[in-house]
Design a protein around this motif. Structure first.
Motif, PDB file in Angstrom:
ATOM      1  N   ARG A  92       9.592  -0.769   8.414  1.00  0.00           N
ATOM      2  CA  ARG A  92       9.773  -0.839   6.955  1.00  0.00           C
ATOM      3  C   ARG A  92      11.216  -1.163   6.598  1.00  0.00           C
ATOM      4  N   PHE A 133       5.744   0.576  -3.768  1.00  0.00           N
ATOM      5  CA  PHE A 133       4.978   0.371  -2.537  1.00  0.00           C
ATOM      6  C   PHE A 133       5.831  -0.374  -1.533  1.00  0.00           C
ATOM      7  N   MET A 136       5.215  -0.496   3.735  1.00  0.00           N
ATOM      8  CA  MET A 136       4.414   0.687   3.450  1.00  0.00           C
ATOM      9  C   MET A 136       3.028   0.587   4.079  1.00  0.00           C
ATOM     10  N   ILE A 137       2.589  -0.632   4.331  1.00  0.00           N
ATOM     11  CA  ILE A 137       1.298  -0.825   4.991  1.00  0.00           C
ATOM     12  C   ILE A 137       1.322  -0.248   6.407  1.00  0.00           C
ATOM     13  N   PHE A 138       2.516  -0.172   7.010  1.00  0.00           N
ATOM     14  CA  PHE A 138       2.665   0.462   8.319  1.00  0.00           C
ATOM     15  C   PHE A 138       2.859   1.966   8.175  1.00  0.00           C
ATOM     16  N   ILE A 172       2.094   4.210   5.646  1.00  0.00           N
ATOM     17  CA  ILE A 172       1.031   5.072   5.110  1.00  0.00           C
ATOM     18  C   ILE A 172       0.049   5.529   6.191  1.00  0.00           C
ATOM     19  N   PRO A 173      -0.490   4.622   7.039  1.00  0.00           N
ATOM     20  CA  PRO A 173      -1.381   5.101   8.105  1.00  0.00           C
ATOM     21  C   PRO A 173      -0.698   6.081   9.060  1.00  0.00           C
TER      22      PRO A 173
END
Length: 231
Positions: A222, A9, A13-15, A17-18
């Motif tokens: 990222r 992850f 990845m929080i940026f 994936i969306p």
């Protein structure tokens, strides 16, 4: 500690994936919208090739040719050869979708003819952006593998060119769509009722460029977070 930019992850990845979800939605949206209006014949019965030639001639761009090219939604304007290349569905099609896409590509030819600055910038940075988007992963991987942070930094700088390219692309594409709608209306190619449908086709296409920019920015964030985490 070794952190691979490819696995897990991980930070950033929080940026990403969306942004990827948005890109998937945009691709689905443009295909469904194009296919929907591909089945609605424009009232004048013009084909995409006829509309492209008509708009070019009425803007004095006689030196720009219109050619047939293979593929699905593979339409583009080649500024080096001064050629508007249209896919089979657009070149031969007489649908709302066909003439809208054809007019959009001619919009780029008009931009080129009038020296539209964002288009010139995009064309200038395109080779660097293409190289950067490919070289980044080699440099970042080697940087992590060999523990050389400067290689990662160079990779990120190269990738920054690709991000700038995507950002510049937005005004270029939106402007081409605006020019397309104006030309379709001004030249009486489509009726006032059909304008709404043309805008839906072009707005769906524009969303793909918004999504591409979002993905490139998210990927850049990222990479920066991965670089900082390594330190």
């Amino acid at each position: 500690m070794f952190y691979s930019p490819y696995y897990g992850f991980g930070p950033g990845m929080i940026f990403l994936i969306p942004a990827i979800i948005l890109a998937m939605y945009a691709q689905m949206k443009v295909k469904t919208t194009f296919n929907r209006y591909l089945n609605i014949r424009n009232m004048r019965g013009y084909t995409g090739a006829q509309v492209a030639r008509m708009i070019l001639d009425r803007n004095g761009l006689y030196d720009v040719s219109v050619e047939y090219t293979g593929g699905f939604l593979s339409d583009y304007y080649d500024p080096r050869s001064k050629v508007v290349r249209l896919s089979p569905q657009v070149y031969n099609g007489n649908s709302i979708a066909s003439i809208s896409v054809a007019a959009h590509e001619v919009g780029h030819a008009i931009q080129h003819g009038y020296g539209y600055v964002p288009l010139i910038l995009r064309n200038t940075i395109a080779p660097i952006a293409s190289f950067g988007s490919q070289a980044v992963w080699v440099l970042v991987f080697l940087g992590f593998l060999l523990g050389i942070g400067s290689l990662i930094d160079i990779g990120i700088l190269f990738y920054l060119a690709a991000v700038i390219f995507q950002i510049i692309t937005l005004p270029v594409e939106f402007n081409a769509s605006s020019r397309a709608i104006m030309q379709l209306e001004m030249n009486g190619i489509i009726t006032s009722e059909e304008i709404i449908y043309s805008k839906k086709v072009l707005n769906a296409a524009a969303l793909t460029y918004v999504a591409a920019m979002a993905v490139s920015i998210a990927q850049l964030l990222r990479l920066i977070l991965l670089r900082n985490r390594r330190d």
